[in-house]
Design an enzyme around this catalytic site. Structure first.
Site, PDB file in Angstrom:
ATOM      1  N   GLU A  40      -4.080  -6.991   4.799  1.00  0.00           N
ATOM      2  CA  GLU A  40      -4.431  -5.541   5.143  1.00  0.00           C
ATOM      3  C   GLU A  40      -3.098  -4.826   4.701  1.00  0.00           C
ATOM      4  O   GLU A  40      -1.899  -5.147   5.032  1.00  0.00           O
ATOM      5  CB  GLU A  40      -4.673  -5.427   6.314  1.00  0.00           C
ATOM      6  CG  GLU A  40      -4.848  -4.077   6.754  1.00  0.00           C
ATOM      7  CD  GLU A  40      -5.259  -3.553   8.110  1.00  0.00           C
ATOM      8  OE1 GLU A  40      -4.753  -2.756   8.825  1.00  0.00           O
ATOM      9  OE2 GLU A  40      -5.834  -4.507   8.879  1.00  0.00           O
ATOM     10  N   ASP A  59       0.206   5.420  13.846  1.00  0.00           N
ATOM     11  CA  ASP A  59       0.987   4.078  13.885  1.00  0.00           C
ATOM     12  C   ASP A  59       2.084   3.986  14.918  1.00  0.00           C
ATOM     13  O   ASP A  59       2.596   5.060  15.264  1.00  0.00           O
ATOM     14  CB  ASP A  59       1.443   3.891  12.480  1.00  0.00           C
ATOM     15  CG  ASP A  59       0.321   3.794  11.426  1.00  0.00           C
ATOM     16  OD1 ASP A  59      -0.570   3.014  11.745  1.00  0.00           O
ATOM     17  OD2 ASP A  59       0.597   4.355  10.439  1.00  0.00           O
TER      18      ASP A  59
END
Length: 149
Positions: free
Chosen positions: A46, A57
């Site tokens: 990924e 995040d």
């Protein structure tokens, strides 16, 4: 059937997916890092597309995104780096990022580039399911890209 489908048809459990940020720690490290994950035994990669405001995040990915952007990483640069990827990298590759840079690049243009360089799927957590279904699903299918939210 793309590489993600092939992986999950062969391997029903214990899939090792490794995340790394494109352009980190140095701009030219994207391909060497993803190739190293394959050599180390990963099943899938990924690859994060850095974004200037990665609110969803955690601090580690925020820091790597900030550094990658300072290094000069952009979606255009990422596709340039991935152009020759499939000559030496065989694992499924998923791009992960935010919708704003993708829309600025142009959704169809982005998906065309993904297909051309051998990306298998895309994670856009801030693209609502309804918007994907109504506006983008046919494009993702046209270019053979799996979508994840």
């Amino acid at each position: 059937m793309n590489r993600i489908d092939q992986l999950f048809s062969k391997k029903q459990q214990n899939v090792l997916n490794i995340y790394c940020t494109a352009g980190y720690p140095n701009l030219a490290d994207t391909l060497p890092v993803i190739k190293a994950t394959e050599a180390a035994g990963a099943d899938m990669v990924e690859l994060g597309m850095p974004f200037s405001d990665p609110l969803a995040d955690g601090p580690v990915i925020q820091a790597s995104s900030t550094k990658a952007i300072a290094n000069g990483m952009s979606i255009k640069t990422l596709f340039e780096q991935l152009k020759e990827m499939r000559s030496s990298f065989n694992l499924p590759l998923i791009l992960m990022g935010y919708i704003n840079p993708v829309l600025q690049f142009g959704m169809e243009n982005f998906l065309q580039h993904c297909a051309a360089v051998g990306v298998d799927g895309i994670i856009l957590p801030d693209l609502p399911m309804q918007e994907y279904e109504e506006d983008y699903k046919p494009l993702f299918e046209k270019y053979g890209q799996h979508w994840y939210s």
